[in-house]
Design an enzyme around this catalytic site. Sequence first.
Site, PDB file in Angstrom:
ATOM      1  N   LEU B 406       0.841  -1.189   0.000  1.00 20.40           N
ATOM      2  CA  LEU B 406       0.000   0.000   0.000  1.00 20.40           C
ATOM      3  C   LEU B 406       0.880   1.244   0.000  1.00 20.40           C
ATOM      4  O   LEU B 406       1.939   1.265   0.625  1.00 20.40           O
ATOM      5  CB  LEU B 406      -0.907   0.026   1.231  1.00 20.40           C
ATOM      6  CG  LEU B 406      -1.909  -1.123   1.354  1.00 20.40           C
ATOM      7  CD1 LEU B 406      -2.770  -0.939   2.589  1.00 20.40           C
ATOM      8  CD2 LEU B 406      -2.774  -1.245   0.109  1.00 20.40           C
ATOM      9  N   CYS B 407       0.388   2.287  -0.672  1.00 20.65           N
ATOM     10  CA  CYS B 407       1.140   3.533  -0.715  1.00 20.65           C
ATOM     11  C   CYS B 407       0.811   4.337   0.543  1.00 20.65           C
ATOM     12  O   CYS B 407       0.237   5.411   0.477  1.00 20.65           O
ATOM     13  CB  CYS B 407       0.771   4.288  -1.993  1.00 20.65           C
ATOM     14  SG  CYS B 407       1.710   5.780  -2.216  1.00 20.65           S
ATOM     15  N   LEU B 408       1.137   3.745   1.692  1.00 21.89           N
ATOM     16  CA  LEU B 408       0.866   4.371   2.991  1.00 21.89           C
ATOM     17  C   LEU B 408       2.075   4.130   3.875  1.00 21.89           C
ATOM     18  O   LEU B 408       2.604   3.019   3.904  1.00 21.89           O
ATOM     19  CB  LEU B 408      -0.356   3.717   3.669  1.00 21.89           C
ATOM     20  CG  LEU B 408      -1.722   3.857   3.008  1.00 21.89           C
ATOM     21  CD1 LEU B 408      -2.735   2.992   3.733  1.00 21.89           C
ATOM     22  CD2 LEU B 408      -2.167   5.315   3.040  1.00 21.89           C
TER      23      LEU B 408
END
Lengths: 439, 480
Positions: B406-408
């Site tokens: 995830l781009c988190l």
Amino acid sequence: MRYDSILDTIGDTPLVRVAPEVHGLRNIDLYAKLEMLNPFGSVKDRPAWNMAKEGLAGAIERGDSIVELSSGNTAKALAVIAAMHGLPFKSVTNRMKVPEIKDLLLLLGAQIEELPGQTECLDPTDTEDPLTRMYRMLSEEGSGYLHTDQYFNPRNLEAHRISTAQEVIKDLDGRGPDIFIACVGTAGSSTGVATVLREHNPQVAVVGLVAQKSDFIPGIRNIDEVNEVGLFDPSNYDTIEAVSAQEAIDGMLTLNRRCGMLGGPTGGAAYFGAVRHLKAIDETLTERRTAVFIVCDRVESYMSYVRQRRPDLLKQPPRPNSVGTLTDAEVAAAASVDVAQARQWIAETAPLVVDLRGAFAYAALHIENSVNIVDELFDELLHGGLPIGASRPVLLVCPVGEKSARYAALLTRMGHQDARSLRGGVVAWRDAGAPLVRD
Amino acid sequence: MDTDLFLKPSLSDSVRGILDQPDLLPDMVEALGSPLNVVLPHQITDNVERYREVLTSHHLCGEVFFAHKANRSSALVRQLAAGDTGVDVASLGELRHVLEAGCAGRRIMATGPKDTDFLWLAARVGAVVNADSVQELAELAALVASHRLPRVRVMARLSAFDSAGVRVLSRPSRFGVHGREVGLVLDLLDKHRDELDLLGFAYHLDTNALTEKALALEGCLLAMREASARGFSPSAIDIGGGFGVNYLADREEWDRYTTELGRAVLGVRPAMTWQNHGYGLRAEAGTLRGALGVYPAYRPVAGPAYLDALLTLDAPTLGRSMATLLLESLYDLHVEPGRAMLDQCGLTAARVVEVRTTHAGDVLVRLAANSRDISTEDHAVLMDPVLLPPGSGEDDPVGVYLSGNLCLEDDLITRRKVTLPRLPAPGDLVVFVNTAGYFMDFAADHALMQPIAAKAAVYRAGGTWKWCLDEQYWPVKGDR
């Protein structure tokens, strides 16, 4: 010796030499500081009184409670001190691990609260430690309290600086020991005594003893738990060594049996740890050295602790007329009847029906006209002899017919002429649809 | 940096057998994608048997119910239906799922928050309704009367109990009534004897402390007595689950790891976690404060052994052991393990996508999976994954952080450095074992349109390991 208050008798405990033939050290004189001889029974009497007395006058005026996170000797001493001054005492604890202390605290009028266990479906945001929880609970109740705060209160250390340490130095002709060995609990006694000894003699070696991580030794913290103690500072110790519960009990047995010092497992751990540490240096010594360890409290409170870990030490020979003495053959030969036969026998002969289950279950449902003698009580009766006339027919009943078979066998061995067991017990009776009543 | 701070997982023979097949898991991931969830339906049959053995050893009768919420696999539920095991369902969806798997309505226990639809279907199929409140019982009774449903077996859930002597504190619960309210429950049941049939009392406490559970079990016994005195004939006590799982192979590794973690938080050794995260511990003036908020991953007494320990415990006021009191009173004992029923029943495999070293020198291993697919970290279970292929044995162990797709920033699959036997390379598999209980797809979603793991069942057939999609598994497959 005359005193005005029992509180004045705290401290001035004897320093007693352990005979060389017991510890086997050639170049070291080993002394036990018998803190168990304090009036309430432990080393904690000193800090408890020193911490409590400071705020006591104000607490009495306001009617505050004394509170502490403790399930052991500190709680015991504070409970006495609080009761003597007419104050309530509340002890908050993760788990009461020593049942005898729990009962004693209740006897002294203390309130004990056990905090909940860890949650099974974990909430990682719930990171309250017991201390925070206790503060929250206390503030919710809205009443005043005097928190003695043994893990952080400098008056805990001070109690040992001003008394315990001075007594040791005085008793060793003003020199103090070369080596001091102490268990680390709140770190109060070990740090308090060690700092004074070191001021007196910078060469003194201080050995701190902690419990092995998976073990529980009363009054001693394990290697992780000491880090949660505000008074703990690793630089106060030259080495820190771990002791197991089994080793603590071994040490305790030596103190109890060979030295006549009726110390508990904490003192046992100190003795064991001391001798293990000293054995290693004894060989290398060319001149005499002196070592001191603390016997923290008495053995009497730890019978369940010993029973749990070393049941062999308390094992009694089997008592006469007990089911434990029966052979498998005797049990197999016991007379038994199934439900149909039992009902017929009851109808024709009216044997005495003895229900061996607990009163709770008996009161809920039982065979009509049966007598409830719970197995533990029946055991006691049998130790004294046959409690039922030898010719009076008797039907023994238990849940599944296992216990009743053993008791039928025992009665038969004791000379009873017609003792039978209900095969399958009350469970079979119910499953067969036979009547059960509630009176 | 230490590279020997292992937390090696406990592995059953079956799981070890699957990991030892050089091509099995790689081929499955190739076909079904990463991440991949794998369940072992035959294992759950063995696990049920262990619980039955505990009941039998105490001569107790009763049922084992699987708490469905721990895993939504069809294969596992169908396997249980084949073995006549009960299932505890906590939603309408779970109830339908279990019925479709072939589980008879009478073997189902409906628990948790319930809406009218859920209550209706539970009543319709003859499930036991485990009620949380007097209101719920009243609603159920009205429903049974107005829809001419058969009389429903009910249990009343208790959640708070008075203790004598030492005050035993428990966390407050959203579910169930106080032991002092049993009278109100019985008043309601008394009014609805034609609609509701009291099977008994239940508790489920979220704690691992035996003393709290012993108090609760005794509370249920006292409630049974009260009910009997009022002319009911309750016959069973349901003690829920929460028996725990032992995740790790070695106590010493666990003891050592947790000691070092405390030292890292105190700053006396290098950090072992991302940003020196303390898992609840913090340092204040050289003293550790807070509490280690992690699951006790090494548990010497867990699962069936925990149940046995509870049954062996003496009741706080009635004096005899719990098992003796239940047996003597002729009560059945129902248990509802969830996590503890799924021990060794599943694993989750993810492919390594990238390996790189940060400026600070930390090794980041990015997986084609995210922290919602593999939620061991969310549940604070600290356990090393298994790296496939295993390596030659001549490699050097390496400490790495596992990060997600995830781009988190917070998408770390482990916030701690896990020690792997060698440095992974893209294309390798990282296998998290023992994920069936809650860690598999409990919270998985399509965030960022990333795929949700496929689920497959693995079983023995013809002397070898076979697999099929979870949905395709029926208990006729395999060698049993």
